[in-house]
Design a protein around this motif. Structure first.
Motif, PDB file in Angstrom:
ATOM      1  N   UNK A 132     -50.912   0.540  32.428  1.00  0.00           N
ATOM      2  CA  UNK A 132     -51.553   1.829  32.133  1.00  0.00           C
ATOM      3  C   UNK A 132     -50.655   2.943  32.645  1.00  0.00           C
ATOM      4  N   UNK A 133     -50.727   4.086  32.008  1.00  0.00           N
ATOM      5  CA  UNK A 133     -49.927   5.229  32.439  1.00  0.00           C
ATOM      6  C   UNK A 133     -50.802   6.354  32.944  1.00  0.00           C
ATOM      7  N   UNK A 134     -50.288   7.099  33.900  1.00  0.00           N
ATOM      8  CA  UNK A 134     -50.921   8.360  34.285  1.00  0.00           C
ATOM      9  C   UNK A 134     -49.889   9.452  34.049  1.00  0.00           C
ATOM     10  N   UNK A 135     -50.270  10.470  33.298  1.00  0.00           N
ATOM     11  CA  UNK A 135     -49.371  11.572  32.960  1.00  0.00           C
ATOM     12  C   UNK A 135     -49.742  12.790  33.803  1.00  0.00           C
ATOM     13  N   UNK A 136     -48.773  13.293  34.567  1.00  0.00           N
ATOM     14  CA  UNK A 136     -48.985  14.429  35.455  1.00  0.00           C
ATOM     15  C   UNK A 136     -48.094  15.592  35.029  1.00  0.00           C
ATOM     16  N   UNK A 137     -48.601  16.815  35.207  1.00  0.00           N
ATOM     17  CA  UNK A 137     -47.789  17.991  34.900  1.00  0.00           C
ATOM     18  C   UNK A 137     -46.534  18.000  35.760  1.00  0.00           C
ATOM     19  N   UNK A 165     -48.876  19.683  29.762  1.00  0.00           N
ATOM     20  CA  UNK A 165     -47.888  19.633  28.684  1.00  0.00           C
ATOM     21  C   UNK A 165     -48.410  18.918  27.442  1.00  0.00           C
ATOM     22  N   UNK A 166     -49.507  18.181  27.584  1.00  0.00           N
ATOM     23  CA  UNK A 166     -50.169  17.589  26.428  1.00  0.00           C
ATOM     24  C   UNK A 166     -51.112  18.631  25.831  1.00  0.00           C
ATOM     25  N   UNK A 167     -50.963  18.933  24.572  1.00  0.00           N
ATOM     26  CA  UNK A 167     -51.966  19.763  23.903  1.00  0.00           C
ATOM     27  C   UNK A 167     -53.151  18.880  23.551  1.00  0.00           C
ATOM     28  N   UNK A 168     -54.308  19.484  23.442  1.00  0.00           N
ATOM     29  CA  UNK A 168     -55.496  18.713  23.054  1.00  0.00           C
ATOM     30  C   UNK A 168     -55.322  18.122  21.659  1.00  0.00           C
ATOM     31  N   UNK A 197     -42.256  15.868  28.622  1.00  0.00           N
ATOM     32  CA  UNK A 197     -42.569  15.616  27.216  1.00  0.00           C
ATOM     33  C   UNK A 197     -41.951  14.335  26.672  1.00  0.00           C
ATOM     34  N   UNK A 198     -40.774  13.938  27.159  1.00  0.00           N
ATOM     35  CA  UNK A 198     -40.133  12.733  26.651  1.00  0.00           C
ATOM     36  C   UNK A 198     -40.971  11.487  26.911  1.00  0.00           C
ATOM     37  N   UNK A 199     -41.732  11.503  28.005  1.00  0.00           N
ATOM     38  CA  UNK A 199     -42.541  10.332  28.338  1.00  0.00           C
ATOM     39  C   UNK A 199     -43.751  10.183  27.424  1.00  0.00           C
TER      40      UNK A 199
END
Length: 320
Positions: free
Chosen positions: A62-67, A118-121, A98-100
Motif C-alpha cells: 500500500x502507498x501513502x502519498x504526502x505533500x 498535489x493530487x487534484x480531486x 507528482x512522478x510517484x
C-alpha cells in the motif's frame, strides 16, 4: 537469472507444476511440492514480482502519498498505518511528488492513502473510476472506491476559540495554513463562525504550517501590539515558530500574547509556558486509514470515519 523453466527442467516436471508448487497450490502432492521447493532453493530462485503481480493482480503493498515530509506528526501517523497494514500482510511505501502518482495506474501498489495536495480531486476520481482503492485524509469525495478518514477539525477549532472566550479574551488572531490545505480551511471556517457568533474581534494572518511562517506572524503581531491578544495557530509548528520569535522580545506568552495551537506534537509538551493545543491520536488516524484501505481492497464496506479531538489546556493562554 534462474527461471521456473530451469526448475522444471531439473525437477523433470512441467512449468505449470512448478508454478503451482511455488504458489502453495493443492494441485500438486506434498512430495512433489517439497522436491520443487528444494530445487528452487538450491538454484537460488528469486520470484519475478512483476509477473506475480500481473497474475494475482496484487502486490501486497500500500502507498501513502504526502505533500512533503516536513513537520513533526508524520512519524506517528505512518507508524499507525504500518502497524495496521502489517497485521494484514501488507507493506507500506511512502511517496511524495507528482512522478510517484504513476504507482497507482501502473499497478505498483494495491491501494493508497492520500494526504497530498498535489493530487487534484479530479485525478483521484479518475483513478477510482478505473478501480483503484483510495482513502483520503485531506478532502471529502464521493465514490464507491474511495472513503475518507478525517480529523474533526470543526470541533477542534470551536474548542480552541471557546477556550479563549472562557478566559475572557475579546481579541483573536487566527494564523492559517496553506490556502489549499483542507484541514486549515476547515479550522479557519469554524474559528471564524465561533468568533462571529460570540462577538469576538478577529483578524486573519496567512501562514504556511511551518515554523518560519509562525515567526513571521509573531513579528507582525509584535509590531502592531496594542494590548493582550489571543492567537489561534492552526497547527503547532507555527505556534512553536511564534515561541521562537517572541523569546527574543519583551512580550511574554500567556501575559501579552496568548497562544493556542493544533496537533499536540511532542515538542509542545516541553514548551514553557505549556502550549494550549488541540490533541488527537496521530497513530489512531493512520491506523484507521489503513484499516479502511484494507476493507476497500477486500471489497468490504468501508464507511467514512472521523477522528476525535480534545483540548489540552496550557499556561500559554492566561485569564484576562
Amino acid at each position: 537469472m534462474v527461471s521456473i523453466k530451469d526448475i522444471a527442467k531439473k525437477a523433470g516436471v512441467s512449468i505449470s507444476t512448478v508454478s503451482y508448487a511455488l504458489n502453495g497450490s493443492q494441485k500438486v502432492t506434498q512430495e512433489t511440492s517439497a522436491k520443487i521447493l528444494a530445487i528452487a532453493k538450491e538454484l537460488n530462485y528469486i520470484p519475478n514480482a512483476a509477473a506475480r503481480t500481473l497474475k494475482k493482480r496484487e502486490t501486497k503493498i500500500a502507498g501513502v502519498f504526502l505533500t512533503n515530509y516536513s513537520g513533526a506528526f508524520y512519524g506517528e501517523l505512518q507508524q499507525g498505518m504500518l502497524d495496521q497494514l502489517s497485521c494484514h500482510g501488507y507493506e507500506l511505501i511512502v511517496c511524495s511528488g507528482k512522478e510517484s502518482h504513476r504507482f497507482l495506474p501502473e499497478g505498483m501498489i494495491d491501494g493508497a492513502i492520500i494526504l497530498d495536495a498535489n493530487f487534484s480531486s479530479e485525478e483521484l476520481i479518475s483513478y477510482a473510476d478505473r478501480g483503484h482503492k483510495l482513502v483520503v485524509l485531506d478532502r471529502e469525495l464521493e465514490h464507491d472506491n474511495i472513503t475518507q478518514v478525517l480529523l474533526d477539525n470543526k470541533t477542534g477549532a470551536k474548542l480552541a476559540v471557546d477556550y479563549a472566550l472562557d478566559l475572557g479574551h475579546k481579541k483573536l488572531i487566527i494564523v492559517t495554513g496553506p490556502k489549499d490545505s483542507f484541514d486549515s480551511n476547515q479550522r479557519l471556517k469554524q474559528a471564524v463562525v465561533t468568533a462571529q457568533k460570540n462577538g469576538l474581534d478577529y483578524t486573519v494572518i496567512n501562514g504556511d504550517f511551518n515554523k518560519p511562517s509562525g515567526e513571521k506572524a509573531a513579528r507582525e503581531i509584535a509590531e502592531s501590539f496594542s494590548g493582550p491578544v489571543a492567537v489561534f495557530c492552526l497547527n503547532d509548528e507555527m505556534a512553536i515558530g511564534m515561541y521562537n520569535y517572541l523569546s527574543k522580545t519583551e512580550y511574554r506568552i500567556g501575559e501579552h500574547i496568548h497562544i493556542i495551537g493544533f496537533d499536540n506534537i511532542e515538542v509542545a509538551h516541553y514548551t514553557h509556558p505549556r502550549l494550549a493545543t488541540i490533541d488527537y491520536s496521530k497513530r489512531e488516524w493512520g491506523s484507521a486509514a489503513a484499516e479502511q484501505l484494507i476493507k476497500l481492497i477486500r471489497k468490504e464496506s468501508a464507511a467514512a470515519k472521523k477522528v476525535g479531538v480534545t483540548l489540552v489546556e496550557g499556561e500559554s493562554v492566561g485569564r484576562l
